[in-house]
Write an enzyme that holds these catalytic residues in place. Structure first.
Site, PDB file in Angstrom:
ATOM      1  N   LYS A 143       7.281   5.100   2.954  1.00 11.68           N
ATOM      2  CA  LYS A 143       7.917   3.903   3.517  1.00 11.68           C
ATOM      3  C   LYS A 143       8.716   3.143   2.460  1.00 11.68           C
ATOM      4  CE  LYS A 143       4.927   3.336   7.504  1.00 11.68           C
ATOM      5  NZ  LYS A 143       4.097   4.529   7.320  1.00 11.68           N
ATOM      6  N   ASP A 156       1.166  -0.856   4.825  1.00 11.82           N
ATOM      7  CA  ASP A 156       0.812   0.400   5.498  1.00 11.82           C
ATOM      8  C   ASP A 156      -0.686   0.556   5.262  1.00 11.82           C
ATOM      9  OD1 ASP A 156       0.823   2.810   6.751  1.00 11.82           O
ATOM     10  OD2 ASP A 156       2.092   3.844   5.319  1.00 11.82           O
ATOM     11  N   GLY A 167       4.889   6.826  -1.332  1.00  9.38           N
ATOM     12  CA  GLY A 167       6.216   6.219  -1.293  1.00  9.38           C
ATOM     13  C   GLY A 167       7.055   6.518  -0.075  1.00  9.38           C
ATOM     14  N   CYS A 216       0.870  -1.191   0.000  1.00  9.18           N
ATOM     15  CA  CYS A 216       0.000   0.000   0.000  1.00  9.18           C
ATOM     16  C   CYS A 216       0.899   1.230   0.000  1.00  9.18           C
ATOM     17  CB  CYS A 216      -0.923  -0.005   1.210  1.00  9.18           C
ATOM     18  SG  CYS A 216      -1.932  -1.499   1.373  1.00  9.18           S
ATOM     19  N   ALA A 217       1.667   1.401  -1.049  1.00  7.89           N
ATOM     20  CA  ALA A 217       2.797   2.329  -1.062  1.00  7.89           C
ATOM     21  C   ALA A 217       2.384   3.790  -1.051  1.00  7.89           C
ATOM     22  CB  ALA A 217       3.680   2.047  -2.276  1.00  7.89           C
ATOM     23  N   CYS A 268      -1.825   3.602  11.110  1.00  3.16           N
ATOM     24  CA  CYS A 268      -1.693   4.831  11.906  1.00  3.16           C
ATOM     25  C   CYS A 268      -3.011   5.030  12.663  1.00  3.16           C
ATOM     26  CB  CYS A 268      -1.346   6.038  11.040  1.00  3.16           C
ATOM     27  SG  CYS A 268      -2.493   6.400   9.704  1.00  3.16           S
TER      28      CYS A 268
END
Length: 434
Positions: A244, A308, A242, A238-239, A361
């Protein structure tokens, strides 16, 4: 603009947000377009007042017994800006461009700031419907955790070790007075005053040449805890933009193969330029044509899949304080379904002996521990890596104090602003049997 005029403008923006039920950035942009005389410093100050009011909306309204834009702005000046009644009266004096003068009732409320009878959701400044969810995680400390989530966030930078070291970046950014972060060995922190304008980091030479990226320390730590190694085959599932992916590339030292994809190709738009600036090599960006098809060839091949995960974003409320008043129970239900689907998809991609790093998060158990428990029930070939072991392996000498700060469970670890002075992040490492 005078400080009083800025306050009047902030109250006007708050009224627009409430009346039209729109995001704060949109209302602030429209105000700026229709008041072009306001300089950049004025606009930054007005935005700071608006966001600080949104941070303390519940407690300010309770204190003033008034949830109008004026009422919550007055309460915020006590709750967040720590002004005394006389200082507030000088701002609300009824002069030209200033808000109308204080009433006797307002003066009385400002002089009595006791919130002792307030319920937890007021003390913590979060929506009432979330109270049982936060109680499940934090118990009697939920008000304190909520209040910390309502505080203003610092500006954190990650030093890109493909381009240089932290000491070098700190020296190049000396005019911004950055300090090393407490936990992340690659982090720098710039603390901002309540009325400060955010520095133009994107115009700094250190940023332009790829030495630093803007990334919260908690996000940096989440990527470190995934423990990507040089030579591995790694996917950022789940970039998004970008953030991470770049951290993974640095951890892998440009050795091995890193893939990045996202179900929404629009989110991937910034990643290409960011990879170039960072000097990241061996990265394939897989733009989806249909969900899943772009990575079918990776099934059973990957050492690490980092998720993510899409989530309610509660852990990032410090940076987006109006979002907490717009989130609804239905959004949680949607995110929970999406998270389970992404986890199940990742399970097919990991090779024997490989691992999944599941990150949100969020601070809610429904999105964190419950998701992990459900996953291992559905996939018997996976086990949960002990959080203490994960922290020791990734953080070395920093791990001891970090373990004492975070909230740990059988499923993973949870960072929060109150505990770690980072955004709220949950991390769980899931290992596939060899």
């Amino acid at each position: 603009m005078t400080p009083a005029a800025r306050l009047a403008a902030a109250i006007e923006v708050l009224a627009d947000i409430g009346a039209r039920r729109r995001p704060a950035p949109d209302a602030l942009k429209d105000w700026g377009l229709s008041h072009r005389f306001a300089g950049s410093g004025d606009r930054a100050a007005i935005a700071g007042l608006v966001y600080d009011t949104l941070r303390r909306r519940a407690s300010a309204a309770f204190m003033m017994d008034d949830d109008s834009p004026r009422g919550v702005a007055l309460g915020m000046l006590v709750r967040e800006r720590h002004l005394d009644p006389e200082a507030i009266a000088r701002l609300f004096d009824g002069s030209r461009y200033a808000p109308p003068a204080l009433t006797d009732t307002e003066r009385s409320k400002l002089a009595s700031t006791d919130l002792g009878s307030a319920p937890p959701h007021v003390l913590g400044d979060y929506p009432e419907w979330l109270d049982p969810h936060l109680a499940k995680v934090f118990g009697d400390e939920r008000a304190e955790e909520g209040a910390a989530l309502a505080s203003r966030a610092p500006l954190d930078l990650r030093v890109n070790t493909l381009k240089g070291e932290r000491d070098e970046a700190q020296a190049e950014l000396a005019d911004l007075k950055p300090e090393p972060t407490r936990w992340s060995p690659q982090g720098l922190r710039i603390v901002l005053a309540a009325d400060a304008k955010s520095p133009a980091v994107h115009a700094e030479p250190a940023y332009l040449k790829g030495l630093v990226e803007v990334q919260d320390e908690g996000s940096q730590l989440a990527a470190l805890l995934a423990a990507a190694k040089p030579g591995e085959q790694v996917l950022d599932l789940c970039a998004g933009g970008g953030g991470k992916t770049l951290a993974l590339a640095a951890a892998m030292e440009n050795k091995g193969q890193l893939y990045a994809t996202d179900d929404d190709k629009r989110r991937l738009a910034p990643i290409h330029e960011r990879l170039t600036r960072a000097g990241a090599r061996g990265v394939q960006v897989r733009t989806p044509k249909s969900i899943g098809s772009e990575i079918d060839d990776l099934k059973g091949r990957l050492d690490l899949v980092l998720i993510d995960a899409p989530c309610t974003g509660i852990g990032a409320w410090r940076r987006n304080p109006d979002a907490k008043w717009r989130v609804r129970p239905g959004a949680l239900e949607v995110r929970v379904k999406e998270q389970a689907g992404v986890l199940d998809r990742a399970a097919t991609l990991v090779k024997p002996g490989g691992r999944i790093a599941y990150i949100t998060c969020s601070v809610l158990d429904e999105e964190n521990g419950a998701q992990v428990r459900g996953f291992v029930e559905r996939h018997s070939g996976f086990t949960i890596a002990p959080p203490a072991e994960v922290m020791t392996g990734a953080l070395g000498e920093r791990a001891y104090l970090f373990r004492r700060a975070v909230l740990t469970s059988a499923e993973g670890l949870l960072m929060t602003p109150r505990r770690t002075d980072t955004d709220g992040f949950f991390v769980s490492i899931l290992r596939r049997a060899a």
